[in-house]
Design an enzyme around this catalytic site. Structure first.
Site, PDB file in Angstrom:
ATOM      1  N   CYS A   1       0.729  -1.292  -0.007  1.00 37.88           N
ATOM      2  CA  CYS A   1      -0.025   0.070   0.076  1.00 37.88           C
ATOM      3  C   CYS A   1       0.811   1.093   0.095  1.00 37.88           C
ATOM      4  CB  CYS A   1      -0.913  -0.022   1.199  1.00 37.88           C
ATOM      5  SG  CYS A   1      -1.825   1.426   1.516  1.00 37.88           S
TER       6      CYS A   1
ATOM      7  N   HIS B   1      -9.228  -3.602  -1.578  1.00 38.18           N
ATOM      8  CA  HIS B   1      -8.225  -2.994  -1.044  1.00 38.18           C
ATOM      9  C   HIS B   1      -8.579  -1.384  -1.032  1.00 38.18           C
ATOM     10  CE1 HIS B   1      -3.736  -2.176  -0.053  1.00 38.18           C
ATOM     11  NE2 HIS B   1      -4.370  -0.946  -0.510  1.00 38.18           N
ATOM     12  N   GLU B   2      -8.623  -0.739  -2.244  1.00 37.80           N
ATOM     13  CA  GLU B   2      -8.906   0.413  -2.409  1.00 37.80           C
ATOM     14  C   GLU B   2     -10.096   1.082  -1.548  1.00 37.80           C
ATOM     15  OE1 GLU B   2      -6.668   2.568  -3.158  1.00 37.80           O
ATOM     16  OE2 GLU B   2      -5.445   0.500  -4.055  1.00 37.80           O
TER      17      GLU B   2
ATOM     18  N   HIS C   1     -10.128   1.759   2.341  1.00 36.08           N
ATOM     19  CA  HIS C   1      -9.483   3.148   2.656  1.00 36.08           C
ATOM     20  C   HIS C   1     -10.690   3.891   2.873  1.00 36.08           C
ATOM     21  CE1 HIS C   1      -5.287   2.683   1.962  1.00 36.08           C
ATOM     22  NE2 HIS C   1      -5.323   2.262   0.888  1.00 36.08           N
TER      23      HIS C   1
END
Length: 178
Positions: free
Chosen positions: A101, A143-144, A147
Site C-alpha cells: 500500500c 483494497h482501495e 480506505h
C-alpha cells in the site's frame, strides 16, 4: 499535480469517507482531483489510490494498469474511476494474496480477500457502474474501498509470519515505494 500520500499513523486514514455529493458530479473540482490522483498514482507506480490517501474525505477510488512493476505477475486491471462504491461478494470463496500500500510504504503482507465480487457505484458524471471482478482485479477493488471505511490492509492480515519489508520478502523487486 502530484499530491502527498498520507502514511499509516495519520489519523485521517482512519476516517469513514462520506459519499461524493451529487453537486460535485461533472465538476471541474472533481475532475482536477481525479487527474491529480492518477498523476500521483502513476508517479509512484501504484495500481490504485483512494481519495482519503491524499487527504480528501470522499468515497472516490481510482485503479487500473496494463503492467505493474510492483506486481509483475498480476493480470491487467481496467482503468476505473469509481465513486460511492458498494462491493458484494458473488461467492464465499476467499483467496490469500500479497498486498502492499502506498500509505504503508516498504511493507507487504498476505491478506485474505473475496475471490469473486460485483462492484457498483457511479462514474464522475453520475452514470452507474456495475461490474464483476475476480482474482487480482477483485483484490485491488476491495483494497482501495477499504480506505473509504478507514481500514488499512495490515488490519486484515491473519498470519504475521507473512508480513514484512518488501526488500526482505522480495529481494530484487524494483519499486520506488511500496
Amino acid at each position: 499535480m502530484i499530491r502527498d500520500i498520507l502514511k499509516m499513523g495519520d489519523e485521517r486514514l482512519l476516517r469513514i469517507a462520506p459519499p461524493v455529493p451529487e453537486h460535485m458530479l461533472g465538476s471541474a473540482e472533481l475532475q482536477q482531483l481525479i487527474d491529480d490522483m492518477f498523476e500521483t498514482m502513476r508517479h509512484v507506480g501504484g495500481v490504485g489510490l483512494a481519495a482519503p490517501q491524499v487527504g480528501i474525505d470522499l468515497q472516490l477510488v481510482i485503479f487500473g494498469f496494463e503492467r505493474s512493476e510492483r506486481y509483475p505477475d498480476a493480470e491487467a486491471v481496467p482503468q476505473t474511476i469509481l465513486l460511492n462504491p458498494v462491493i458484494t461478494p458473488t461467492s464465499s470463496e476467499v483467496e490469500d494474496g500479497w498486498e502492499g500500500c502506498l500509505s504503508v510504504p516498504g511493507l507487504r503482507g498476505v491478506v485474505p480477500r473475496f475471490k469473486h465480487i460485483c462492484y457498483q457505484g457511479i462514474d464522475p458524471q453520475g452514470s452507474p457502474i456495475n461490474r464483476f471482478a475476480d482474482g487480482f482485479h477483485a483484490r485491488v477493488v476491495q483494497h482501495e474501498c477499504d480506505h473509504l471505511i478507514g481500514r488499512l490492509y495490515p488490519s486484515r492480515i491473519q498470519d504475521f509470519a507473512k508480513f514484512g519489508y518488501t526488500e526482505v520478502l522480495f529481494p530484487g523487486l524494483e519499486v520506488s515505494e511500496d
